[in-house]
Write a protein that holds these residues in place. Structure first.
Motif, PDB file in Angstrom:
ATOM      1  N   THR A   2      88.461  59.305  -9.697  1.00 53.81           N
ATOM      2  CA  THR A   2      87.352  58.458 -10.105  1.00 53.81           C
ATOM      3  C   THR A   2      86.284  58.504  -9.025  1.00 53.81           C
ATOM      4  O   THR A   2      86.578  58.759  -7.857  1.00 53.81           O
ATOM      5  CB  THR A   2      87.789  56.999 -10.314  1.00 53.81           C
ATOM      6  OG1 THR A   2      88.191  56.443  -9.042  1.00 53.81           O
ATOM      7  CG2 THR A   2      88.937  56.887 -11.297  1.00 53.81           C
ATOM      8  N   GLY A   3      85.044  58.241  -9.429  1.00 56.34           N
ATOM      9  CA  GLY A   3      83.961  58.219  -8.460  1.00 56.34           C
ATOM     10  C   GLY A   3      82.806  59.097  -8.888  1.00 56.34           C
ATOM     11  O   GLY A   3      82.886  59.823  -9.898  1.00 56.34           O
ATOM     12  N   PRO A   4      81.698  59.075  -8.139  1.00 52.78           N
ATOM     13  CA  PRO A   4      80.548  59.933  -8.461  1.00 52.78           C
ATOM     14  C   PRO A   4      80.950  61.407  -8.497  1.00 52.78           C
ATOM     15  O   PRO A   4      81.614  61.906  -7.589  1.00 52.78           O
ATOM     16  CB  PRO A   4      79.574  59.652  -7.311  1.00 52.78           C
ATOM     17  CG  PRO A   4      79.941  58.282  -6.825  1.00 52.78           C
ATOM     18  CD  PRO A   4      81.426  58.187  -6.987  1.00 52.78           C
ATOM     19  N   ASP A   5      80.570  62.095  -9.564  1.00 53.53           N
ATOM     20  CA  ASP A   5      80.856  63.520  -9.735  1.00 53.53           C
ATOM     21  C   ASP A   5      82.344  63.849  -9.612  1.00 53.53           C
ATOM     22  O   ASP A   5      82.728  64.945  -9.185  1.00 53.53           O
ATOM     23  CB  ASP A   5      80.052  64.350  -8.722  1.00 53.53           C
ATOM     24  CG  ASP A   5      78.556  64.236  -8.944  1.00 53.53           C
ATOM     25  OD1 ASP A   5      78.136  64.194 -10.109  1.00 53.53           O
ATOM     26  OD2 ASP A   5      77.813  64.167  -7.946  1.00 53.53           O
ATOM     27  N   ALA A   6      83.195  62.923 -10.014  1.00 56.70           N
ATOM     28  CA  ALA A   6      84.647  63.158  -9.944  1.00 56.70           C
ATOM     29  C   ALA A   6      85.061  64.358 -10.771  1.00 56.70           C
ATOM     30  O   ALA A   6      86.070  65.015 -10.464  1.00 56.70           O
ATOM     31  CB  ALA A   6      85.390  61.906 -10.419  1.00 56.70           C
ATOM     32  N   ALA A   7      84.282  64.678 -11.795  1.00 58.77           N
ATOM     33  CA  ALA A   7      84.627  65.817 -12.642  1.00 58.77           C
ATOM     34  C   ALA A   7      84.682  67.116 -11.861  1.00 58.77           C
ATOM     35  O   ALA A   7      85.418  68.046 -12.239  1.00 58.77           O
ATOM     36  CB  ALA A   7      83.599  65.946 -13.775  1.00 58.77           C
ATOM     37  N   GLU A   8      83.926  67.205 -10.779  1.00 58.72           N
ATOM     38  CA  GLU A   8      83.902  68.450 -10.008  1.00 58.72           C
ATOM     39  C   GLU A   8      85.204  68.686  -9.247  1.00 58.72           C
ATOM     40  O   GLU A   8      85.431  69.788  -8.732  1.00 58.72           O
ATOM     41  CB  GLU A   8      82.708  68.441  -9.045  1.00 58.72           C
ATOM     42  CG  GLU A   8      81.358  68.297  -9.728  1.00 58.72           C
ATOM     43  CD  GLU A   8      81.114  69.375 -10.789  1.00 58.72           C
ATOM     44  OE1 GLU A   8      81.579  70.514 -10.601  1.00 58.72           O
ATOM     45  OE2 GLU A   8      80.469  69.071 -11.814  1.00 58.72           O
ATOM     46  N   LEU A   9      86.044  67.678  -9.150  1.00 57.30           N
ATOM     47  CA  LEU A   9      87.343  67.847  -8.503  1.00 57.30           C
ATOM     48  C   LEU A   9      88.425  68.317  -9.471  1.00 57.30           C
ATOM     49  O   LEU A   9      89.527  68.669  -9.054  1.00 57.30           O
ATOM     50  CB  LEU A   9      87.790  66.513  -7.883  1.00 57.30           C
ATOM     51  CG  LEU A   9      86.959  65.998  -6.697  1.00 57.30           C
ATOM     52  CD1 LEU A   9      87.320  64.543  -6.407  1.00 57.30           C
ATOM     53  CD2 LEU A   9      87.186  66.875  -5.472  1.00 57.30           C
ATOM     54  N   LEU A  10      88.104  68.327 -10.749  1.00 57.92           N
ATOM     55  CA  LEU A  10      89.151  68.473 -11.752  1.00 57.92           C
ATOM     56  C   LEU A  10      89.689  69.892 -11.876  1.00 57.92           C
ATOM     57  O   LEU A  10      90.882  70.083 -12.118  1.00 57.92           O
ATOM     58  CB  LEU A  10      88.636  68.000 -13.114  1.00 57.92           C
ATOM     59  CG  LEU A  10      89.694  67.866 -14.215  1.00 57.92           C
ATOM     60  CD1 LEU A  10      90.756  66.862 -13.819  1.00 57.92           C
ATOM     61  CD2 LEU A  10      89.048  67.466 -15.535  1.00 57.92           C
ATOM     62  N   GLN A  11      88.835  70.905 -11.723  1.00 60.87           N
ATOM     63  CA  GLN A  11      89.315  72.260 -11.985  1.00 60.87           C
ATOM     64  C   GLN A  11      90.410  72.671 -11.008  1.00 60.87           C
ATOM     65  O   GLN A  11      91.375  73.347 -11.389  1.00 60.87           O
ATOM     66  CB  GLN A  11      88.154  73.260 -11.940  1.00 60.87           C
ATOM     67  CG  GLN A  11      88.536  74.689 -12.265  1.00 60.87           C
ATOM     68  CD  GLN A  11      89.099  74.876 -13.677  1.00 60.87           C
ATOM     69  OE1 GLN A  11      89.120  73.956 -14.482  1.00 60.87           O
ATOM     70  NE2 GLN A  11      89.567  76.081 -13.970  1.00 60.87           N
TER      71      GLN A  11
END
Length: 504
Positions: free
Chosen positions: A457-466
């Protein structure tokens, strides 16, 4: 090879008949990908679509919703960095946000998508398809009906549609669904949203950013009930910080619309009350779009998901000609996972039915059986659906997760341990934003030494997902992850901190 003939229907009228190797029902992102892959070894492919080529994602879901959410995210990011924050004045310009949204939807014109089909050698037939028997359909259109025959396979990729619960007066009140919410021409002064899933929470953020007063009614005790509880709590806190009137354990019991707007009678922990708004958005769920496909003609239940195996072949239809992919199967509910399945099914169909797919000395049945046996060990198997489905919710904070939650892992009989770390404590996060707030969690399988789930969770958390998706899908041993060195100072350094916290 394509064939076109004129035949007579039961009433003696002439009926145009076309024959293709493969017929794909639905020209959304999933159907397009399935059609493209199915035709790569020479099969002729026809796509049938009754709306816009490009489908839900292009015009009413992924692209327009993220276009509505991005400006508020950028504004919040700028305000979190001194030196930039002082230059940020005022709020969003709704007209400019909606104009940029219109660019992303190509102004609801599918000309560019149709050109892509043409360039890929995929035929398009506009109309509404209905099965009349195995590998046979009728496509109804304003300029007449067409009989369609598939030599080898039909792939159903018709997606899903919003459900409107049977609350008295709701249907008559002309509620918004996700389509109206993402295609709006004017921002209402107030909006009440029913449902705390992805659509509900994302649109709550978008419309607060655009200046609307938003009330979010959730029947349960948390939003995003498929996420980890800590992530749900952080999103709820973020919604309230934005000024959303978030009410748990609350549902509408009656809805009326008049010249002043929509009036809802609601029942919750405080008893019965009323909520008034200009518009009401129903975001309580979706169902497979199969009710009007004539599935009963091939032995399936109209309106139900099409059950498939890991080759995306319909399990209840004989002879291996019917496939289904995307939302319509009930396996996946995101565009990216549906497109993954589409690549699988397209490759399966091409491998099974293209000329030369049978080995010398093998008949068609033996070749298909060999291909099915090989599927367990090749890319022709939708295995990621079971272990590594990624999901991103573009709220503030963003939430991104992949694989199993801690509870899902325990329910599956795994001996797991959840490890958390505050992302704001990582040097890269402090550089990215003052007061960065977010959480990282991985779910460790203690017996196998691999990560089976991760949430950020957090700002731009999606960039950690891959990175997490690769770790989960590849079952990378955590002792090898020690050697995947994160760059400094980046938010990705949280991976090192998670391993340290786990004592690994």
């Amino acid at each position: 090879m394509t064939e076109r003939t004129l035949e007579q229907d039961g009433d003696g009228a002439q009926l145009d008949t076309v024959t293709y190797d493969v017929v794909v029902l639905g020209a959304g992102a999933v159907g397009e990908n399935a059609a493209d892959r199915a035709g790569r070894l020479g099969l002729s492919v026809l796509v049938v679509e009754h709306e816009l080529v490009g489908g839900e994602c292009s015009y009413w879901a992924c692209m327009p919703s993220k276009a509505l959410l991005r400006p508020g995210s950028v504004l919040a990011a700028a305000r979190a960095v001194p030196g930039a924050a002082e230059l940020v004045q005022g709020t969003l310009d709704p007209a400019a946000v909606l104009a940029r949204r219109d660019e992303f939807t190509s102004h609801w014109d599918d000309h560019g998508q149709v050109e892509w089909l043409d360039s890929a050698g995929i035929a398009l037939l506009r109309g509404t398809a209905r099965f009349t028997g195995p590998k046979e359909l009728v496509v109804e259109a304003e300029d007449g009906d067409t009989r369609v025959i598939a030599r080898h396979a039909v792939i159903v990729a018709t997606g899903s549609e919003p459900t409107v619960p049977g609350i008295p007066g709701l249907a008559e009140a002309r509620p918004w669904t996700s389509r109206e919410a993402t295609a709006v021409k004017d921002v209402p002064a107030s909006l009440v949203i029913l449902g705390g899933g992805v659509v509900g929470v994302e649109m709550a953020v978008a419309y607060r950013d655009l200046g609307a007063e938003v009330t979010l009614l959730v029947r349960g005790d948390r939003v995003l009930d498929k996420a980890e509880p800590f992530a749900s709590d952080e999103v709820a806190a973020g919604l309230r910080a934005l000024g959303v009137d978030l009410r748990f354990g609350t549902g509408a019991t009656r809805v009326e619309r008049d010249e002043r707007g929509v009036h809802l009678t609601v029942s919750g922990p405080q008893g019965e009350g009323e909520v008034h708004a200009e518009e009401v958005l129903v975001a309580t769920g979706r169902r497979p779009r199969t009710a009007d496909l004539g599935l009963e003609a091939v032995g399936l239940e109209p309106g139900a998901p099409v059950a498939v195996d890991d080759a995306l072949q319909a399990t209840a239809v004989a002879d291996g000609w019917l496939f289904a992919v995307g939302d319509v199967t009930g396996r996946t509910a995101t565009t990216h996972q549906g497109k993954y399945d589409a690549r699988v099914v397209g490759d399966v169909v091409a491998a099974r039915f293209s000329a030369g797919s049978a080995q010398p000395g093998e008949g068609a049945a033996e070749a298909q059986a060999a291909e099915r046996d090989a599927a367990a060990f090749t890319r022709y198997r939708a295995s990621a659906d079971h272990v590594a489905v990624p999901q991103v919710v573009f709220t503030r904070p963003e939430v991104a997760w992949v694989g199993r939650s801690e509870q899902e892992a325990r329910d599956a009989g795994l001996r797991v341990r959840a490890v958390q770390y505050p992302i704001g404590s990582v040097a890269g996060a402090s550089v990215a934003a003052d007061g960065y707030s977010g959480t990282a969690q991985v779910v460790l399988d203690e017996d196998r030494g691999v990560i089976v789930g991760a949430t950020f969770t957090g700002p731009d958390a999606a960039e950690l997902l891959q990175a997490a998706t690769i770790a989960v899908t590849g079952e990378v041993p955590v002792d090898r992850l020690w050697h995947a060195v994160p760059a400094y100072p980046t938010v990705s350094e949280v991976w090192l901190r998670l391993l340290e916290t786990a004592g690994l």
